[in-house]
Write a protein that holds these residues in place. Structure first.
Motif, PDB file in Angstrom:
ATOM      1  N   LEU A 256       2.022  -0.516   1.506  1.00 32.18           N
ATOM      2  CA  LEU A 256       2.405  -1.809   0.946  1.00 32.18           C
ATOM      3  C   LEU A 256       1.191  -2.720   0.806  1.00 32.18           C
ATOM      4  O   LEU A 256       0.970  -3.344  -0.250  1.00 32.18           O
ATOM      5  N   ASN A 257       0.389  -2.818   1.843  1.00 27.64           N
ATOM      6  CA  ASN A 257      -0.772  -3.703   1.822  1.00 27.64           C
ATOM      7  C   ASN A 257      -1.829  -3.250   0.820  1.00 27.64           C
ATOM      8  O   ASN A 257      -2.459  -4.078   0.154  1.00 27.64           O
ATOM      9  N   ALA A 258      -2.024  -1.934   0.710  1.00 24.07           N
ATOM     10  CA  ALA A 258      -3.007  -1.438  -0.257  1.00 24.07           C
ATOM     11  C   ALA A 258      -2.548  -1.727  -1.679  1.00 24.07           C
ATOM     12  O   ALA A 258      -3.348  -2.124  -2.540  1.00 24.07           O
ATOM     13  N   ARG A 259      -1.258  -1.553  -1.939  1.00 22.48           N
ATOM     14  CA  ARG A 259      -0.742  -1.831  -3.283  1.00 22.48           C
ATOM     15  C   ARG A 259      -0.941  -3.301  -3.650  1.00 22.48           C
ATOM     16  O   ARG A 259      -1.351  -3.637  -4.757  1.00 22.48           O
ATOM     17  N   GLY A 260      -0.654  -4.187  -2.710  1.00 24.72           N
ATOM     18  CA  GLY A 260      -0.848  -5.603  -2.977  1.00 24.72           C
ATOM     19  C   GLY A 260      -2.304  -5.977  -3.136  1.00 24.72           C
ATOM     20  O   GLY A 260      -2.659  -6.819  -3.979  1.00 24.72           O
TER      21      GLY A 260
END
Length: 299
Positions: free
Chosen positions: A285-289
């Motif tokens: 999730l954090n990498a996508r954001g």
């Protein structure tokens, strides 16, 4: 602290329950403010709303008046409509940008499913909040709980509809996701950079705003409370900036964004007490954001 356990913020009438978000302990804390006009802060996913109701009963709070949301991401506000069913006199208070999304959560649901992938199995569909049971907040507003007043401070870096609440009486600040994530027992904060609205510069501004408020204690959405000093937000600013730099570096070495996302998921050291599954999901999730932020920043 196990799922369902209730803890107290030292020296206050504020308590929180571990609602077992994503089926792990130490990730989702829902706060109960036992004030003259009682409130819940960030009712969580809604998946285990019964644990919130039980916690209110345990504290003898049968006249809940307010459900406050720091922002309308479903891991913080998805339980609002469900909680209203159990407390028919309560009113939801949220930032004005978030009001229409809680009244009609269809776009929230679609966006969340796109962002979290197979983690959706740990959610329940939110219930729409009726128009006559929701009120909007803006920066500079206050929430009067009778024996205390909460300042409303806009903190839009994580999401444009995010605020933090500063209880000036007990000098406690509810940070939502503006101050990062604090896994129980961890030596340092964990970054949060979800799609689609994450903005690094504004997040750094939000951390500075919290530091300027300088509360005695900070209550994290993920997870629990801690003693506060402004240095904590300086550290978070460094951690968040270093995380974005690391995503930028890995992106330069790999062919696709999906490869970048999987790199971080597969190389993640499990965070306790979340375990490997939730840790990998958090990194995805954090990498996508972070990648979305870099695209918007022209990087």
């Amino acid at each position: 602290m196990a799922i369902g356990d209730l803890a107290s913020v030292p020296g206050t009438d504020i308590h929180y329950v571990d609602v077992g978000a994503f089926d792990v302990p130490g990730y989702g804390s829902v706060y109960l403010v036992d004030a003259e006009h009682p409130a819940v802060v960030d009712p969580g996913l809604g998946t285990n709303v019964d644990l919130v109701i039980d916690a209110l009963d345990d504290r003898g709070i049968d006249d809940l008046e307010y459900v406050l949301t720091t922002h309308v991401h479903l891991d913080h506000a998805g339980g609002a409509g469900h909680l209203l069913d159990a407390h028919p006199e309560a009113t939801v208070l949220t930032h004005e940008i978030g009001v229409p999304h809680l009244m009609d959560p269809s776009r929230l649901v679609a966006g969340t499913k796109a962002a979290v992938g197979d983690q959706w199995q740990y959610y329940v569909d939110p219930k729409p909040v009726p128009e006559d049971r929701i009120e909007s907040l803006a920066d500079g507003d206050t929430v009067d709980l009778g024996d205390r007043v909460l300042d409303v401070v806009h903190a839009p870096g994580h999401a444009p509809h995010q605020v933090v609440f500063h209880d000036r009486g007990d000098d406690v600040l509810f940070s939502g996701d503006a101050g990062g994530i604090r896994p129980p027992g961890a030596d340092e904060l964990f970054p949060t950079s979800p799609p689609v609205n994450f903005d690094l510069e504004t997040c750094l501004d939000d951390a500075a705003t919290i530091a300027e408020r300088n509360p005695e204690r900070i209550c994290f959405g993920h997870f629990g409370d801690a003693a506060f000093t402004p240095d904590l937000m300086d550290e978070y600013a460094e951690i968040l900036s270093a995380w974005i730099d690391r995503v930028r570096e890995v992106r330069a070495d790999l062919d696709t964004d999906e490869a970048v996302i999987e790199h971080f998921a597969e190389t993640a050291t499990p965070v306790e007490p979340w375990g490997a599954r939730k840790t990998r999901a958090e990194y995805r999730l954090n990498a996508r954001g972070a990648l979305g932020y870099l695209d918007a920043d022209g990087d």
